[in-house]
Each structure stands twice: as C-alpha cells, then as structure tokens.
Design a protein around this motif. Structure first.
Motif, PDB file in Angstrom:
ATOM      1  N   ILE A   9       9.402  35.551  -0.491  1.00 22.43           N
ATOM      2  CA  ILE A   9       8.410  36.098   0.448  1.00 22.43           C
ATOM      3  C   ILE A   9       7.406  35.009   0.812  1.00 22.43           C
ATOM      4  O   ILE A   9       6.982  34.233  -0.038  1.00 22.43           O
ATOM      5  N   ALA A  25      -1.665  37.297   8.883  1.00 20.24           N
ATOM      6  CA  ALA A  25      -1.044  38.239   9.816  1.00 20.24           C
ATOM      7  C   ALA A  25      -0.117  39.196   9.087  1.00 20.24           C
ATOM      8  O   ALA A  25       0.074  40.331   9.508  1.00 20.24           O
ATOM      9  N   SER A  27       3.537  39.232   6.135  1.00 21.69           N
ATOM     10  CA  SER A  27       4.461  38.440   5.335  1.00 21.69           C
ATOM     11  C   SER A  27       5.881  38.651   5.815  1.00 21.69           C
ATOM     12  O   SER A  27       6.146  39.527   6.644  1.00 21.69           O
ATOM     13  N   LEU A  28       6.772  37.823   5.324  1.00 21.62           N
ATOM     14  CA  LEU A  28       8.181  37.949   5.693  1.00 21.62           C
ATOM     15  C   LEU A  28       9.040  37.221   4.667  1.00 21.62           C
ATOM     16  O   LEU A  28       8.528  36.506   3.805  1.00 21.62           O
ATOM     17  N   HIS A  29      10.343  37.404   4.778  1.00 25.19           N
ATOM     18  CA  HIS A  29      11.276  36.703   3.903  1.00 25.19           C
ATOM     19  C   HIS A  29      11.937  35.567   4.679  1.00 25.19           C
ATOM     20  O   HIS A  29      12.257  35.723   5.848  1.00 25.19           O
ATOM     21  N   ALA A  63      -5.066  35.009  -6.630  1.00 27.63           N
ATOM     22  CA  ALA A  63      -6.042  35.977  -6.128  1.00 27.63           C
ATOM     23  C   ALA A  63      -6.961  36.432  -7.241  1.00 27.63           C
ATOM     24  O   ALA A  63      -6.595  36.401  -8.418  1.00 27.63           O
ATOM     25  N   PRO A  66      -8.910  42.667  -8.912  1.00 32.33           N
ATOM     26  CA  PRO A  66      -9.821  43.732  -8.440  1.00 32.33           C
ATOM     27  C   PRO A  66     -10.707  44.270  -9.564  1.00 32.33           C
ATOM     28  O   PRO A  66     -11.847  44.664  -9.323  1.00 32.33           O
TER      29      PRO A  66
END
Ligand SMILES: [Fe+2]
Ligand SMILES: [Fe+2]
Lengths: 96, 317
Positions: A9, A25, A27-29, A63, A66
């Motif tokens: 990904i 924008a 995600s994609l593979h 990241a 949270p």
C-alpha cells in the motif's frame, strides 16, 4: 489465491496547484514507486486535481498514537498568550 | 464485558454524539469495526460489479460523445471502488481478503447490478435512476462517523453528479426522438424502477441493522426515508420526460407532502440478494475470470519490482 506477495500500500499526496502544499489524497496498491505514481495519476487526478504527486509506502509513515493525543496536544490548550488577541491594546491604535 | 470495556464504549458513544469523526487508529467497539468492514466492502464491490452492465455497452454507444461519457463514467466507478477498498483496509482487512469475499459470495454487492442491461436506453435509465439512488445514499454518507469512509464519499459525490446527468440526457434524447426510441426509454424505466427502489434496502421495521447504524451515525437517515426522498425527487423528472412510472398506486399525497407509492416485491428482492437474480452468476464469473487471468500480471510486477530493488542494492554496495 496466489501465494505470491500482495502489492504494498502507498499513500498518495497531491499538490493541487503550484504555490500550494501537497495534501494527502488517499492510498492505493502498486508493485513499485513508478506504478504507484502512474496509478495515483489515474485514480486521484482524473479531473485536473493535481500538478504534482508524491507517493510513499505506507509502512514508512510513523504516526502519533491517538491514546497519547492528550499529553501531546493538550499542553497547548492553555497557552493563550501565544495568540495575538491575548494582548490588550487600545482600539484607536492602527496597523498592529 | 469488563468495566474498562464498558467505559470505553460509553466514551466512544459520547464522541459519536458530539459528532466527532472516528479515525482508523482510534479505539472502536469490535462491532463498529465489523459493521464498517461489511458495509464499506459491500459498497466497494457494488462500484466494481456495477461497471459490468455498463461496460458491456461502451463499444456499442451510438456516438463518440456518448462513448467518451460512458467510458469516463465506468472509469470513475473503478476509482470509487478503489477509494472504498482503501477505506475498508484502514480497518485491518487486506485487499486480497476483500476480493476473496466477493468471489466466494461471502460479501454482497448492490442487487441492482444483477439485472441485465438489454438496450441502449438502459444506459440512460441506469445513470438517471441507479446513480440517482446511489447519490442519495452517498450524500448522506459524506457525514458518516468513520472518517476514511466519509472522505471517500466526499470525493465520490463530486464525481457522481455527471453520471446522473449523462443518464438523464440519454433519456431526454430518446424521449424527444422517434416513437420507437421513446418506447425503449419507457421500457427501460419499467424494468429499472422497482429494482432502483429496492436499492435502499429492506423496510425500516425489517432492517435489523438500522437502529444501531443510526445510533453510531453510520447512517443519518433510514432506508424508508431515503426511498421516499428518491420517489419524490424522481417522479417529476419522469413526468418531464413524458414517461409513466410503472406503479398504479403512485399518487401525490397533499397531506403528507410526499408521493404515496405501491408495495415493493420483497420476495424478488430477497431472491436476488440470495443469488437467484437474472445475472448473479454471470457477474461473479466475470469478476473471477478477470482476477484469475490477471494473476500472472500481478506476479510479474512483483518479480520486476524485486529485481529492480536487488539491482539498486548491488549498486549501492
Ligand atoms: Fe460510483
Ligand atoms: Fe456513478
């Protein structure tokens, strides 16, 4: 199903026009960076949404957690003196 | 449930009640996660399978103008499928698992795509009615509580409005054409009207998921509310075309301020959902064939990428 590896990904960032920053924008593979850029063009810029694309494999993004958001971001909440409106000046004063 | 879990769930509901977005890494009840995987993947599969009835007409479009429009629409639907698969993957399921669930029949897709597209007029009816019904649902979902799903919806909604307009334009052209052309348009409306109403799902009192979905703000309107909205919006559009909606019970109700309409054939709906619609088998066969025949391409791309990597590593060394 194939035993071979799935395509990784990638996260896609697009600059909508020169002078603006790249923004996430989606995600994609894709099997590699070149294909990720080509797919990003087809998936995310079919209506002139971009003039420049960045792609980065999702696994390289780190990241904040949270659950730690409180200790990370709450300390800024009571520091109103970092904002211009904290300082009281007479109304008749201009350009400041 | 332990006390800790109960507290977490209360806090979660409080966040939803405050209209906060839930993001991928936030704590969420397992059922919220599962419901989303089911709903988002079902939605993604609908976009992908939805390409089949229309893709079938691209080479037979009556003009270049119609052809580029239909091609662009079908390409958009592929994009919609991809945005949604990505949103589902943020919840910890892989793309291959999602594909597998579609092919095995474990995951569903919108039953509307199990009806055949028999004539060119069906391209008009599908854009107008099917995309129209989808838009109504999708506009609501731009405000759904799960952030990645809501963001995919915003992007999708921006692209959808041309789909419905191009469909209506096809209908309009046919209705202004010869008697035979108008007959084709009427026939397409006759076949797609009821399946379009079924797209909103079972009646509220027979929809076990609705209450929880509304509580979690996955949906902000019920199936019946959306269906009524669709009827109210679409009937005047049919009248404008000079076509007759195939429902003798359809009648404006002054008191309610809505159209009353006839009963949906729910037996037909459940038959199609369970796999006995006119095209269920054909649709899944087409997806499986595409997946299997593309396998060598996917594998070759991985091998190519690995080779390229090892070459750069050698150079660096
Ligand atoms: Fe779509
Ligand atoms: Fe569409």
């Amino acid at each position: 199903m194939s035993d071979k590896k799935q395509w990784p990904i990638w996260e896609v960032f697009i600059r909508s026009k020169n002078g603006l920053e790249h923004r996430h924008a989606g995600s994609l593979h894709a099997s590699d960076a070149e294909m990720a850029l080509e797919n990003a063009r087809d998936v995310y810029t079919r209506r002139q949404e971009g003039v420049s694309i960045w792609v980065v494999e999702s696994k390289h993004i780190h990241a904040t957690n949270p659950e730690e958001a409180g200790e990370l971001f709450e300390p800024a909440a009571d520091k109103v003196y970092r904002h211009p409106t904290f300082y009281v000046l007479p109304d008749e004063l201009k350009h400041i | 449930m332990t006390q800790k879990e109960i507290n977490l769930e209360e806090q979660f509901q409080a966040r939803i009640d405050r209209d906060e977005s839930i993001e991928a890494k936030d704590w969420m009840p397992e059922k919220y996660r599962k419901t989303h995987i089911r709903q988002i993947s079902q939605h993604a599969h609908s976009e992908i399978v939805g390409m089949l009835p229309e893709g079938n007409w691209i080479t037979r479009a009556p003009s270049l103008r119609r052809k580029v429009a239909l091609l662009a629409k079908v390409q958009d639907e592929a994009g919609h499928g991809l945005y949604l698969y990505s949103a589902a993957e943020t919840l910890g399921i892989t793309r291959d698992e999602l594909t597998e669930q579609l092919h095995s029949g474990k995951a569903k897709y919108s039953s509307i795509f199990n009806y055949p597209a028999l004539t060119w007029a069906d391209m008009g009816a599908i854009g107008w009615l099917v995309d129209g019904a989808a838009i109504m649902n999708q506009v609501m979902l731009t405000r759904t509580s799960y952030g990645p799903y809501a963001r995919a919806m915003v992007r999708i909604c921006k692209e959808e409005s041309f789909h419905q307009r191009q469909g209506y334009e096809i209908m309009l052209t046919l209705c202004k054409g010869t008697a035979l052309q108008k007959e084709l348009a009427q026939d397409a409306l006759n076949r797609f009207w009821w399946p379009s109403l079924m797209m909103f799902g079972p009646k509220d009192d027979e929809s076990p998921n609705t209450e929880q979905s509304v509580k979690w703000k996955i949906k902000r309107k019920t199936n019946d509310e959306l269906r009524q909205q669709f009827v109210d919006q679409t009937v005047p559009q049919a009248e404008f075309l000079g076509l007759t909606v195939p429902d003798p019970a359809l009648k404006w109700n002054e008191e309610r301020g809505h159209y009353d309409f006839g009963d949906i054939d729910w037996d037909e709906f459940w038959q199609v959902v369970k796999g006995h619609g006119p095209c269920n088998k054909e649709r899944i066969d087409a997806r499986v064939k595409a997946w299997e025949e593309g396998e060598w391409v996917r594998d070759a791309a991985v091998t190519h990428a690995e080779k390229k990597d090892s070459r750069t590593e050698q150079k660096v060394a």
